[in-house]
Design a protein around this motif. Structure first.
Motif, PDB file in Angstrom:
ATOM      1  N   ILE A 114      26.570 133.212  -7.198  1.00  0.00           N
ATOM      2  CA  ILE A 114      27.387 132.417  -6.268  1.00  0.00           C
ATOM      3  C   ILE A 114      27.897 133.302  -5.133  1.00  0.00           C
ATOM      4  O   ILE A 114      27.882 132.919  -3.956  1.00  0.00           O
ATOM      5  N   SER A 152      25.973 124.777  -8.872  1.00  0.00           N
ATOM      6  CA  SER A 152      25.054 125.619  -9.632  1.00  0.00           C
ATOM      7  C   SER A 152      24.682 124.923 -10.937  1.00  0.00           C
ATOM      8  O   SER A 152      25.542 124.324 -11.606  1.00  0.00           O
ATOM      9  N   SER A 154      25.082 133.977  -2.883  1.00  0.00           N
ATOM     10  CA  SER A 154      24.747 132.804  -2.065  1.00  0.00           C
ATOM     11  C   SER A 154      25.685 132.671  -0.867  1.00  0.00           C
ATOM     12  O   SER A 154      25.276 132.238   0.218  1.00  0.00           O
ATOM     13  N   ILE A 158      25.759 133.984 -13.067  1.00  0.00           N
ATOM     14  CA  ILE A 158      25.993 132.864 -12.143  1.00  0.00           C
ATOM     15  C   ILE A 158      27.095 133.208 -11.151  1.00  0.00           C
ATOM     16  O   ILE A 158      27.004 132.890  -9.957  1.00  0.00           O
ATOM     17  N   ILE A 161      21.120 127.988  -7.694  1.00  0.00           N
ATOM     18  CA  ILE A 161      22.382 128.201  -6.976  1.00  0.00           C
ATOM     19  C   ILE A 161      22.250 127.649  -5.554  1.00  0.00           C
ATOM     20  O   ILE A 161      21.382 128.079  -4.791  1.00  0.00           O
TER      21      ILE A 161
END
Length: 624
Positions: A163, A93, A166, A159, A131
């Motif tokens: 993550i 990232s 993702s 973030i 990401i």
């Protein structure tokens, strides 16, 4: 970035997970990832999801939110380019906390890609985050989010949530791809299964039809039954042509469409030659209706027999094409059988003709004549055709086919046979038939044959000699000898015509009984002085003499034809008498003069005068 997710973020993550797991459609999942991610990240105003294409080694924009989609969807990034390319290459990232950092990342883009970004959104993001979507150590793509609020920035908490999202996205994308691949496999299997089923149908139908057509051939049903099946059962209009484009058989699917066969034959006649062709499709418009004609060759290149043509308003299916190809195989065998029978008949007829033309009659020959339906006491005329040209052996067979068709159409009995480079025709007439009738029928048949032959435009030369009518079979050899003499006469004297009837030769038969040297001597002795005088004095007295004989020695008519005063004509005639030392009133001298002029007409261009070639002509006019 290792901070724990808040209760709100966990709740959002669970909701996103539920949404991503609710579908296996890859496009719907990608759009959901983009939509839900932007909605749960407060700093995100816009986003792009890139997926990696391993074949092209490119990151390709698949879904956008907050941008002009029609522009941004054309973006292609090489790994390492811009923010997304850098995150893909580093497999981690990346946070871009300022507009300056974003601009610096954009410098790696091509001018064209920068323009696409600028057209999608007028401002650079004040901050951005990328990401990677990871699965089993492989980067499937990049989630790229941007903030256009000057005082709002992405946090480490954002973030952490991204993550987690993702990871969920990777699972959902992998599941969707596996499902898509399985669907593709299933679709391919269904297509393959359909093809196999169709091929089985074709194979089964082909075997069924092959067996049916083979049984027709074995049972001796012939070509007619095969074409009946194609027309009545398969529902096609069908035509069978031989190797020179002549129609052998035609069948219609019903009586209402029978006139269609004539129209198809007429339309195709100019395209059907004895040249070999492959399967072909041609569209015809007949009476405002579009028809498709499918042409299949019969035989092989070594033994080209003809072609089968089927006609339909609809496209012909593969099953029927396979069936028609089987039909062509059986038709080929049937035609080869007929050809073998025909060649055997030709051999037997040739042996019969050899004995008949020798003039030796016996009981065995009379029995053969009876088997050939030739009356011992009938009337006969022999015609012999000389053929010269390219592909002689092949075309001789085609010429014979045309002759047989002509005789059949004219209802003339007889016999045809090939011998070396010749075709022999034995015209047979009843005992009561008259000489004028017999000569007329032979002349009409030959004229019709020559017209048919001219339409083929083959590079061959034809000469035809015709003997006189002979009563009784035992005298046929005399007519054959006369026909042969006519052919020799045509060849020897370079006649303008290539058809000569012995009965039309009249006094010119004398030419057949003497050598050219003897005939030249007679011509020179009789009119040589006049020919020499015309050549030396550049006069045209021979022409005057020719007109004088043509008009039957009528002075007034001769003077009119030559546009002369009567006294001038008298002077010329007297001058001719003086040059030739003759008197027109002398019957014997006048007969010799007529004979010499006739012979000169046939031999001009080959005569000798004082050992030199003589080129004087009679202005192309026939001499009486």
């Amino acid at each position: 970035m290792k901070e724990s997710l808040t209760h709100r973020q966990l709740t959002s993550l669970i909701q996103i997970s539920d949404i991503l797991n609710s579908s296996l459609n890859i496009n719907l999942i990608i759009d959901s990832i983009m939509k839900e991610t932007v909605s749960v990240i407060e700093a995100a105003d816009a986003g792009v999801l890139f997926l990696y294409n391993s074949e092209k080694n490119l990151l390709i924009a698949q879904s956008t939110l907050g941008y002009e989609t029609y522009r941004l969807m054309d973006v292609r990034l090489i790994p390492g380019q811009a923010m997304a390319g850098a995150a893909f290459l580093e497999r981690k990232s990346l946070l871009f906390s300022s507009q300056e950092q974003v601009k610096e990342a954009y410098k790696t883009l091509s001018n064209q890609t920068v323009q696409l970004f600028n057209q999608s959104v007028p401002l650079y993001p004040y901050s951005a985050v990328c990401i990677p979507i990871m699965s089993k150590g492989q980067c499937l793509g990049i989630i790229n989010l941007g903030s256009f609020q000057e005082k709002v920035r992405f946090t480490t908490s954002d973030i952490s949530l991204l993550i987690a999202i993702s990871h969920q996205a990777a699972v959902a994308i992998e599941k969707a791809r596996i499902f898509e691949e399985k669907e593709h496999i299933v679709d391919n299997l269904e297509i393959l299964n359909a093809k196999i089923t169709q091929q089985n149908q074709v194979f089964s139908r082909s075997i069924e039809l092959h067996n049916y057509f083979a049984n027709l051939a074995i049972e001796g049903e012939g070509l007619s039954s095969i074409l009946d099946y194609i027309s009545k059962i398969m529902g096609y209009e069908c035509l069978l042509f031989n190797n020179i484009g002549d129609l052998i058989l035609g069948r219609s699917s019903n009586k209402e469409k029978e006139p269609l066969l004539a129209n198809i034959t007429k339309e195709l006649s100019s395209h059907l030659t004895f040249e070999n062709i492959k399967n072909s499709v041609k569209e015809l418009k007949i009476k405002e209706i579009n028809y498709k004609t499918f042409t299949l060759p019969i035989g092989s290149k070594q033994n080209w027999l003809g072609r089968l043509v089927v006609c339909s308003e609809n496209t012909i299916s593969e099953v029927d094409i396979a069936a028609l190809e089987h039909a062509c195989t059986v038709i080929s065998l049937e035609m080869m059988k007929e050809q073998a029978i025909y060649e055997t008949q030709q051999r037997l007829k040739g042996e019969f003709i050899d004995v008949l033309f020798s003039g030796k009659m016996d009981d065995s020959l009379l029995q053969k004549a009876k088997n050939l339906k030739l009356d011992q006491n009938g009337n006969y005329i022999v015609a012999i055709i000389d053929i010269n040209g390219n592909s002689l052996i092949q075309k001789r067979r085609y010429v014979l086919q045309i002759i047989n068709r002509v005789l059949k159409q004219d209802n003339i009995n007889g016999l045809t046979v090939t011998k070396n480079n010749q075709i022999i025709i034995l015209f047979s007439f009843e005992r009561k038939s008259t000489l004028p009738y017999s000569k007329l029928k032979v002349s009409q048949s030959i004229d019709y044959f020559m017209k048919e032959l001219s339409l083929k435009r083959w590079e061959i030369n034809i000469s035809i000699g015709v003997g006189r009518l002979k009563s009784q079979l035992e005298n046929v050899y005399k007519s054959a000898q006369e026909a042969s003499k006519c052919l020799r006469f045509i060849e020897r004297h370079n006649l303008s015509t290539n058809i000569l009837n012995y009965s039309d030769l009249g006094v010119h038969r004398l030419l057949l009984q003497n050598s050219e040297e003897e005939l030249e001597d007679f011509i020179y002795e009789t009119i040589g002085p006049l020919l020499k005088y015309d050549r030396v004095k550049k006069s045209n007295l021979l022409n005057t003499l020719s007109y004088y004989l043509e008009t039957g020695q009528r002075n007034a008519e001769t003077a009119k034809l030559l546009h002369l005063h009567i006294n001038t004509l008298h002077y010329r005639l007297k001058r001719i008498e003086d040059i030739l030392s003759i008197n027109f009133s002398d019957t014997e001298q006048f007969l010799n003069l007529q004979l010499a002029l006739r012979m000169y007409h046939y031999l001009q261009g080959k005569l000798r005068v004082s050992g030199k070639s003589m080129t004087t002509e009679l202005e192309g006019r026939e001499i009486y």
